[in-house]
Scaffold this motif. Sequence first.
Motif, PDB file in Angstrom:
ATOM      1  N   ALA A 103       0.786  -0.645   0.298  1.00  0.00           N
ATOM      2  CA  ALA A 103       0.049  -0.242  -0.105  1.00  0.00           C
ATOM      3  C   ALA A 103       1.365   1.606   0.224  1.00  0.00           C
ATOM      4  O   ALA A 103       1.807   0.964   1.204  1.00  0.00           O
ATOM      5  N   GLN A 104       0.587   2.139  -0.435  1.00  0.00           N
ATOM      6  CA  GLN A 104       0.741   3.591  -0.625  1.00  0.00           C
ATOM      7  C   GLN A 104       0.311   4.014   0.323  1.00  0.00           C
ATOM      8  O   GLN A 104      -0.183   4.732   1.890  1.00  0.00           O
ATOM      9  N   CYS A 105      -0.713   5.457  -0.438  1.00  0.00           N
ATOM     10  CA  CYS A 105      -1.998   6.031   0.350  1.00  0.00           C
ATOM     11  C   CYS A 105      -2.818   5.167   0.975  1.00  0.00           C
ATOM     12  O   CYS A 105      -3.429   5.553   1.653  1.00  0.00           O
ATOM     13  N   GLY A 106      -3.386   3.742   0.735  1.00  0.00           N
ATOM     14  CA  GLY A 106      -4.088   2.946   0.653  1.00  0.00           C
ATOM     15  C   GLY A 106      -5.373   2.756   0.573  1.00  0.00           C
ATOM     16  O   GLY A 106      -6.158   1.608   0.284  1.00  0.00           O
ATOM     17  N   TYR A 107      -5.956   3.723  -0.245  1.00  0.00           N
ATOM     18  CA  TYR A 107      -7.144   4.003  -0.944  1.00  0.00           C
ATOM     19  C   TYR A 107      -7.751   2.852  -1.338  1.00  0.00           C
ATOM     20  O   TYR A 107      -9.060   2.245  -1.210  1.00  0.00           O
ATOM     21  N   CYS A 108      -7.170   2.503  -3.022  1.00  0.00           N
ATOM     22  CA  CYS A 108      -7.807   1.185  -3.206  1.00  0.00           C
ATOM     23  C   CYS A 108      -7.701   0.318  -2.761  1.00  0.00           C
ATOM     24  O   CYS A 108      -7.918  -0.922  -3.727  1.00  0.00           O
ATOM     25  N   GLN A 109      -7.129  -0.565  -1.830  1.00  0.00           N
ATOM     26  CA  GLN A 109      -6.157  -1.674  -1.938  1.00  0.00           C
ATOM     27  C   GLN A 109      -7.387  -2.413  -0.966  1.00  0.00           C
ATOM     28  O   GLN A 109      -7.454  -3.764  -1.294  1.00  0.00           O
ATOM     29  N   PRO A 110      -8.242  -2.516  -0.061  1.00  0.00           N
ATOM     30  CA  PRO A 110      -8.960  -2.948   0.350  1.00  0.00           C
ATOM     31  C   PRO A 110     -10.057  -3.275  -0.986  1.00  0.00           C
ATOM     32  O   PRO A 110      -9.994  -5.432  -1.004  1.00  0.00           O
ATOM     33  N   ILE A 141      -8.567   0.427  -9.918  1.00  0.00           N
ATOM     34  CA  ILE A 141      -7.531   1.638 -10.173  1.00  0.00           C
ATOM     35  C   ILE A 141      -6.528   2.177  -9.022  1.00  0.00           C
ATOM     36  O   ILE A 141      -7.094   1.757  -8.406  1.00  0.00           O
ATOM     37  N   CYS A 142      -5.317   2.193  -9.212  1.00  0.00           N
ATOM     38  CA  CYS A 142      -4.333   2.595  -8.082  1.00  0.00           C
ATOM     39  C   CYS A 142      -3.877   3.760  -9.077  1.00  0.00           C
ATOM     40  O   CYS A 142      -2.781   3.946  -9.187  1.00  0.00           O
ATOM     41  N   ARG A 143      -4.383   5.083  -8.204  1.00  0.00           N
ATOM     42  CA  ARG A 143      -3.798   6.209  -8.322  1.00  0.00           C
ATOM     43  C   ARG A 143      -1.999   6.530  -7.989  1.00  0.00           C
ATOM     44  O   ARG A 143      -1.332   6.936  -8.406  1.00  0.00           O
ATOM     45  N   CYS A 144      -1.968   4.882  -6.438  1.00  0.00           N
ATOM     46  CA  CYS A 144       0.067   5.906  -6.595  1.00  0.00           C
ATOM     47  C   CYS A 144       0.453   4.539  -7.585  1.00  0.00           C
ATOM     48  O   CYS A 144       2.333   4.223  -6.917  1.00  0.00           O
ATOM     49  N   GLY A 145      -0.547   3.841  -7.764  1.00  0.00           N
ATOM     50  CA  GLY A 145       0.648   2.824  -9.097  1.00  0.00           C
ATOM     51  C   GLY A 145       1.390   2.023  -8.560  1.00  0.00           C
ATOM     52  O   GLY A 145       2.548   1.411  -8.491  1.00  0.00           O
ATOM     53  N   THR A 146       0.469   1.114  -7.575  1.00  0.00           N
ATOM     54  CA  THR A 146       1.414  -0.113  -6.439  1.00  0.00           C
ATOM     55  C   THR A 146       0.852  -1.461  -7.349  1.00  0.00           C
ATOM     56  O   THR A 146       1.206  -2.525  -7.100  1.00  0.00           O
ATOM     57  N   TYR A 147       1.123  -1.135  -8.819  1.00  0.00           N
ATOM     58  CA  TYR A 147       0.435  -2.203  -9.599  1.00  0.00           C
ATOM     59  C   TYR A 147       1.771  -3.120  -9.161  1.00  0.00           C
ATOM     60  O   TYR A 147       0.961  -4.841  -9.442  1.00  0.00           O
TER      61      TYR A 147
HETATM   62  S1  FES Z   1      -2.201   3.045  -2.746  1.00  0.00           S
HETATM   63 FE1  FES Z   1      -2.539   5.398  -3.522  1.00  0.00          FE
HETATM   64  S2  FES Z   1      -4.508   4.742  -4.567  1.00  0.00           S
HETATM   65 FE2  FES Z   1      -3.749   3.036  -4.373  1.00  0.00          FE
END
Ligand code: FES
Length: 161
Positions: A103-110, A141-147
């Motif tokens: 996770a980066q910001c974590g928003y998309c992770q759940p 979609i992950c805005r932080c690019g953790t793909y």
């Molecule tokens: S970790 Fe930030 S949107 Fe995916």
Amino acid sequence: MPKHTFKLNGETVTVKVADDVRLLWVLRDILGVTGPKYGCGINVCKACTSHINGKAFNPCAVPIDQIKRTDEITTIEGLPDAPDGGGGDLHPMQEAWLDRDVAQCGYCQPGQIMAAVALVRRAKRQGREITDADLDGIRNICRCGTYTRIREAIKQGAEQM
Ligand code: FES
Ligand code: FES
């Protein structure tokens, strides 16, 4: 106001809400279950990905009156208690996420984790391993690019499921 009853993370819940309110807002605003995130609200970003009867779906796109009394909704809050949850505090896929520091910001992770678990289950039902093509098919979609780390974690988590 009509009443709606369904199963949420192993508990039977009843809400009084208009028929056309979509499930994501029932979960978040009425029931206080905030694991599924509100990103787009139109079934595109997949931030809200949860499970219905063990399969991935996007509750922002489903009006509450389409949910049946017998439907089992699982959000990330209920994932460790799923049959493949491993009996611990966290599901093996969540453990893999921590191990890989995804996770980066974590928003998309759940939503990413719920999509990953559904993907691995589908492959297991088909009696096969997940492939790179399967991973390419995840559209969250992950805005932080953790793909890259997501892909590594899914492969690791799949080994423990
Ligand atoms: S970790 Fe930030 S949107 Fe995916
Ligand atoms: S909020 Fe559900 S798909 Fe974007």
